[in-house]
Design an enzyme around this catalytic site. Structure first.
Site, mmCIF file in Angstrom:
data_model
loop_
_atom_site.group_PDB
_atom_site.id
_atom_site.type_symbol
_atom_site.label_atom_id
_atom_site.label_comp_id
_atom_site.label_asym_id
_atom_site.label_seq_id
_atom_site.Cartn_x
_atom_site.Cartn_y
_atom_site.Cartn_z
ATOM 1 N N GLN A 143 15.736 26.903 -25.614
ATOM 2 C CA GLN A 143 14.901 25.738 -25.870
ATOM 3 C C GLN A 143 15.692 24.453 -26.068
ATOM 4 O O GLN A 143 15.150 23.363 -25.950
ATOM 5 C CB GLN A 143 14.017 25.981 -27.109
ATOM 6 C CG GLN A 143 12.981 27.078 -26.930
ATOM 7 C CD GLN A 143 12.110 27.246 -28.158
ATOM 8 O OE1 GLN A 143 12.227 26.521 -29.134
ATOM 9 N NE2 GLN A 143 11.220 28.221 -28.116
ATOM 10 N N TYR A 193 20.410 37.150 -27.503
ATOM 11 C CA TYR A 193 19.797 35.825 -27.503
ATOM 12 C C TYR A 193 20.242 35.061 -26.252
ATOM 13 O O TYR A 193 21.436 34.791 -26.073
ATOM 14 C CB TYR A 193 20.169 35.033 -28.746
ATOM 15 C CG TYR A 193 19.676 35.612 -30.055
ATOM 16 C CD1 TYR A 193 18.694 36.610 -30.094
ATOM 17 C CD2 TYR A 193 20.178 35.163 -31.267
ATOM 18 C CE1 TYR A 193 18.243 37.126 -31.291
ATOM 19 C CE2 TYR A 193 19.730 35.680 -32.477
ATOM 20 C CZ TYR A 193 18.761 36.665 -32.486
ATOM 21 O OH TYR A 193 18.314 37.179 -33.682
ATOM 22 N N ARG A 215 5.968 25.402 -31.317
ATOM 23 C CA ARG A 215 6.177 26.801 -30.938
ATOM 24 C C ARG A 215 4.865 27.502 -30.602
ATOM 25 O O ARG A 215 4.819 28.392 -29.745
ATOM 26 C CB ARG A 215 6.903 27.550 -32.058
ATOM 27 C CG ARG A 215 7.315 28.964 -31.675
ATOM 28 C CD ARG A 215 8.258 29.563 -32.687
ATOM 29 N NE ARG A 215 9.506 28.820 -32.756
ATOM 30 C CZ ARG A 215 10.525 29.144 -33.550
ATOM 31 N NH1 ARG A 215 10.421 30.181 -34.355
ATOM 32 N NH2 ARG A 215 11.633 28.436 -33.554
#
Length: 337
Positions: free
Chosen positions: A28, A55, A229
């Site tokens: 992001q 991740y 989000r």
């Protein structure tokens, strides 16, 4: 400045507000902003950083390594994890087999640009690998000096107890569990926390702000603001949906006067609340821009009076998830690769 706490019964201290980079670095947030955020964390007194090999398929580790390059290694506490798929997703690219642990640990060391990992965590429980195989692999990494301490993430009380017994036999230090924990998600309180207290382990908690819901930016009866989000079209956004009903959002707004009375923002109140639990060593916070950390670090060192804690409980317990059975559903029944 941020205060420090011990991990478990060890002599190892970490900053009680720790920067995590789960949904930000490598996905992001661009690399420049991510690096600036890490540098801001250091300026504010955060020296502990949590990431994972999975991740952004290792990109988050690489960005964190770049951001920390040139810093005094002895003054940093770096955590990473192993379990979820990495690489092309081959048959041995996930889980807690000896092969995957060894491959992942060495890749993590390269990505992070370090000779050792302070805390290496089993990101989930692997039902397809004998626990002894997993713990022996961890012990070998410790004896090689590549890992200092071992932790787990989202394990059940029974799994933690069995792993702790093996760790004692292998003479390595299993010091932490990393679960989801917030005012709205309290499933670890019934069994996991008491077990860890007995075993000399503590919690490093993720999502202390309930994916941002406890910041108060989502209002009952109104659509989620664009760019938040709750509106993101990414897999991680599913975690926030369970908190987005009007009853929960109304309860969050009822916390605002309490936060105001303490001179805190709602976000600071949420972080300070989890840190009131003596079995919590650190609260993981994320940031999509550096200035966000200036707000969250002010939760460090805050003491909430007992009567205020009771008031908070009366508002949030009716909407909080307290079901200890949820701890048994987090780890996949089979490997996700």
């Amino acid at each position: 400045m941020v205060e420090y706490r011990y991990l478990g019964s060890s002599g190892f201290k970490v900053s009680e507000v720790t920067l995590g980079n789960w949904v930000t670095h490598g996905s992001q947030v661009g690399s420049e902003v991510a690096i600036a955020t890490v540098h801001k964390a250091l300026d504010l007194g955060i020296t502990s950083f949590d990431t994972a090999d999975a991740y952004a398929n290792r990109a988050a580790e690489q960005i964190l390594g770049e951001a920390l390059r040139g810093q005094r290694r002895q003054s940093l506490e770096i955590f990473t994890k192993v379990y979820w798929p990495t690489g092309p997703g081959g048959a041995n690219d996930c889980g807690l087999s000896r092969k995957h642990i060894m491959d992942s640990a060495h890749n993590s060391l390269r990505n992070l640009g370090t000779d050792y990992i302070d805390l290496y965590q089993a990101h989930r429980y692997d039902y397809e690998t004998p626990l002894e195989e997993t713990m022996v692999a961890f012990a070998d990494l410790v004896r090689q000096g590549k890992v200092l301490y071992i932790g787990v993430s989202e394990w059940t009380a029974e799994q933690i107890r069995e792993a702790a017994q093996l760790a004692r036999e292998l003479r390595i230090q299993l010091v932490t569990n990393q679960p989801q924990y917030s005012l709205l998600h309290r499933v670890i309180e019934a069994k996991v926390i008491p077990t860890c207290e007995e075993l000399g382990m503590t919690q490093i908690v993720w999502s202390p702000m309930a994916q941002g819901v406890l910041t108060g930016k989502y209002l009952p009866g109104q659509p989620a603001p664009e760019g938040t989000r709750a509106t993101a079209q990414v897999a991680e956004s599913k975690f926030i949906q369970k908190f987005m009903d009007d009853q929960t959002l109304t309860a969050v707004q009822q916390l605002r006067p309490i936060a105001d009375s303490l001179g805190l923002t709602l976000a600071q109140l949420a972080i300070a609340w989890v840190l009131q639990n003596p079995n919590v060593s650190a609260a993981l916070v994320g940031a999509s821009r550096p200035e966000q950390l200036e707000d969250t670090v002010r939760a460090s060192g805050v003491s909430i009076p007992v009567e205020v804690m009771e008031q908070i409980a009366s508002i949030t317990e009716p909407v909080a998830n307290l079901d200890q059975q949820d701890t048994y559903t987090v780890s996949p029944a089979s490997r996700p690769c």
